[in-house]
Design a protein around this motif. Structure first.
Motif, mmCIF file in Angstrom:
data_model
loop_
_atom_site.group_PDB
_atom_site.id
_atom_site.type_symbol
_atom_site.label_atom_id
_atom_site.label_comp_id
_atom_site.label_asym_id
_atom_site.label_seq_id
_atom_site.Cartn_x
_atom_site.Cartn_y
_atom_site.Cartn_z
ATOM 1 N N CYS A 92 -4.890 11.486 11.296
ATOM 2 C CA CYS A 92 -4.624 10.356 10.399
ATOM 3 C C CYS A 92 -3.689 9.318 11.023
ATOM 4 N N ARG A 93 -3.334 9.519 12.281
ATOM 5 C CA ARG A 93 -2.478 8.582 13.016
ATOM 6 C C ARG A 93 -1.163 8.303 12.285
ATOM 7 N N VAL A 94 -0.507 9.381 11.862
ATOM 8 C CA VAL A 94 0.804 9.263 11.219
ATOM 9 C C VAL A 94 1.825 9.108 12.349
ATOM 10 N N LYS A 95 2.454 7.940 12.413
ATOM 11 C CA LYS A 95 3.310 7.591 13.546
ATOM 12 C C LYS A 95 4.775 7.912 13.275
ATOM 13 N N LYS A 96 5.434 8.466 14.278
ATOM 14 C CA LYS A 96 6.865 8.794 14.174
ATOM 15 C C LYS A 96 7.691 7.537 13.982
ATOM 16 N N GLY A 97 8.570 7.562 13.002
ATOM 17 C CA GLY A 97 9.551 6.495 12.828
ATOM 18 C C GLY A 97 9.010 5.172 12.324
ATOM 19 N N ASP A 98 7.740 5.073 12.002
ATOM 20 C CA ASP A 98 7.168 3.812 11.537
ATOM 21 C C ASP A 98 7.299 3.730 10.015
ATOM 22 N N PRO A 99 7.951 2.667 9.484
ATOM 23 C CA PRO A 99 8.185 2.597 8.041
ATOM 24 C C PRO A 99 6.905 2.403 7.214
ATOM 25 N N ILE A 100 5.811 2.043 7.849
ATOM 26 C CA ILE A 100 4.534 1.894 7.146
ATOM 27 C C ILE A 100 3.594 3.035 7.541
ATOM 28 N N LYS A 101 3.340 3.197 8.823
ATOM 29 C CA LYS A 101 2.356 4.171 9.287
ATOM 30 C C LYS A 101 2.933 5.568 9.499
ATOM 31 N N GLY A 102 4.208 5.742 9.210
ATOM 32 C CA GLY A 102 4.824 7.065 9.296
ATOM 33 C C GLY A 102 4.963 7.732 7.949
ATOM 34 N N VAL A 103 4.590 7.031 6.884
ATOM 35 C CA VAL A 103 4.707 7.555 5.523
ATOM 36 C C VAL A 103 3.434 8.328 5.178
ATOM 37 N N PHE A 104 3.606 9.510 4.599
ATOM 38 C CA PHE A 104 2.454 10.306 4.187
ATOM 39 C C PHE A 104 2.843 11.176 3.004
ATOM 40 N N MET A 150 -7.672 16.687 4.279
ATOM 41 C CA MET A 150 -6.924 15.521 4.769
ATOM 42 C C MET A 150 -7.582 14.263 4.222
ATOM 43 N N ILE A 151 -6.778 13.355 3.691
ATOM 44 C CA ILE A 151 -7.274 12.042 3.283
ATOM 45 C C ILE A 151 -6.575 11.036 4.174
ATOM 46 N N CYS A 152 -7.352 10.326 4.978
ATOM 47 C CA CYS A 152 -6.788 9.377 5.939
ATOM 48 C C CYS A 152 -7.288 7.970 5.652
ATOM 49 N N ASP A 154 0.826 -1.203 0.000
ATOM 50 C CA ASP A 154 0.000 0.000 0.000
ATOM 51 C C ASP A 154 0.860 1.253 0.000
ATOM 52 N N VAL A 155 1.927 1.217 0.779
ATOM 53 C CA VAL A 155 2.828 2.369 0.836
ATOM 54 C C VAL A 155 3.440 2.606 -0.541
ATOM 55 N N GLN A 156 3.853 1.540 -1.205
ATOM 56 C CA GLN A 156 4.436 1.696 -2.541
ATOM 57 C C GLN A 156 3.416 2.264 -3.528
ATOM 58 N N LEU A 157 2.194 1.754 -3.506
ATOM 59 C CA LEU A 157 1.144 2.283 -4.365
ATOM 60 C C LEU A 157 0.820 3.718 -3.966
ATOM 61 N N GLY A 158 0.756 3.977 -2.681
ATOM 62 C CA GLY A 158 0.483 5.328 -2.190
ATOM 63 C C GLY A 158 1.516 6.328 -2.667
ATOM 64 N N LYS A 159 2.769 5.916 -2.743
ATOM 65 C CA LYS A 159 3.817 6.810 -3.240
ATOM 66 C C LYS A 159 3.535 7.223 -4.672
ATOM 67 N N TYR A 160 3.105 6.284 -5.485
ATOM 68 C CA TYR A 160 2.736 6.585 -6.864
ATOM 69 C C TYR A 160 1.562 7.569 -6.871
ATOM 70 N N CYS A 170 -7.491 13.709 -6.016
ATOM 71 C CA CYS A 170 -6.519 12.834 -5.366
ATOM 72 C C CYS A 170 -7.191 11.776 -4.498
ATOM 73 N N LYS A 171 -6.647 10.593 -4.564
ATOM 74 C CA LYS A 171 -7.010 9.500 -3.672
ATOM 75 C C LYS A 171 -5.699 8.837 -3.283
ATOM 76 N N SER A 172 -5.674 8.188 -2.116
ATOM 77 C CA SER A 172 -4.400 7.630 -1.684
ATOM 78 C C SER A 172 -4.592 6.488 -0.696
ATOM 79 N N ASN A 173 -3.679 5.536 -0.752
ATOM 80 C CA ASN A 173 -3.640 4.443 0.215
ATOM 81 C C ASN A 173 -2.859 4.838 1.462
ATOM 82 N N ILE A 174 -2.199 5.967 1.424
ATOM 83 C CA ILE A 174 -1.455 6.469 2.576
ATOM 84 C C ILE A 174 -2.033 7.832 2.944
ATOM 85 N N PRO A 175 -1.836 8.290 4.185
ATOM 86 C CA PRO A 175 -2.363 9.599 4.564
ATOM 87 C C PRO A 175 -1.846 10.679 3.611
#
Length: 191
Positions: free
Chosen positions: A161-173, A186-188, A37-43, A56-61
């Motif tokens: 959006c619960r963007v977490k510090k230092g988390d390689p999945i939930k810290g990406v936005f 905000m899209i969460c 999801d993070v990889q798709l979200g980056k795109y 815009c739509k996104s799999n990440i915040p």
């Protein structure tokens, strides 16, 4: 084409997004966010940023700043158009004195009414002094009211959006700017 119900909520596996109709911007019902999801979200975020924050739509915040933050919004937009990344990773805020850098020295603080705005943000791995030295951070004097309000919005986005510090999945936005919109969105992904 595989049939599937599409809902307007955010978050899906890469497989589900591809299985719908090969349109990665159509998002099916939520599932636990994954590395894919993070990889798709980056795109999706890159596509959104290039489109000026429209449709815009996104799999990440994703935080889409409108023009309601004035000079701060314009700085983020200009920085992204100059090649600064719209994809960010939240970390503990990096403390450094960027107001003394040539872009802001003597033009911020005191009675100037300006702050030294940084993009990418100091609260991300992509911001901070190391990236500034590598030419990957933009600094600009901006009206203090715009800068501080945009910073509060970012803090609210992190919480909402619960963007977490230092988390390689939930810290990406992602961050995009739509200068033609009078509001910030905000899209969460649902969790």
């Amino acid at each position: 084409m595989l049939a599937a119900t599409v809902v307007t909520t955010i978050g899906a596996s890469l497989y589900d997004s591809i299985a719908l109709d090969n349109d990665p911007l159509r998002i099916p019902a939520f599932k636990e966010r994954t590395y894919a999801d993070v990889q798709l979200g980056k795109y999706q975020v890159r596509r959104c940023a290039r489109a000026g924050g429209k449709n815009c739509k996104s799999n990440i915040p994703l935080l889409i700043y409108g023009n309601n933050y004035g000079e701060a919004s314009k700085h983020m937009f200009d920085a992204q158009m100059a090649g600064m990344t719209p994809l960010l990773n939240r970390v503990s805020r990096q403390r450094w004195s960027y107001s003394t850098k040539p872009e802001c020295r003597g033009r911020t603080g005191g009675i100037s009414g300006n702050d030294c705005d940084e993009y990418p943000f100091a609260s991300t791995r992509e911001g901070g002094p190391v990236n500034y030295a590598a030419g990957k951070v933009s600094l600009r004097p901006v009206f203090s009211g715009h800068n501080q309000a945009a910073g509060r919005k970012l803090g609210g986005f992190y919480s909402h959006c619960r963007v977490k510090k230092g988390d390689p999945i939930k810290g990406v936005f992602g961050v995009a700017v739509n200068m033609s919109s009078p509001k910030t969105v905000m899209i969460c992904p649902k969790e």
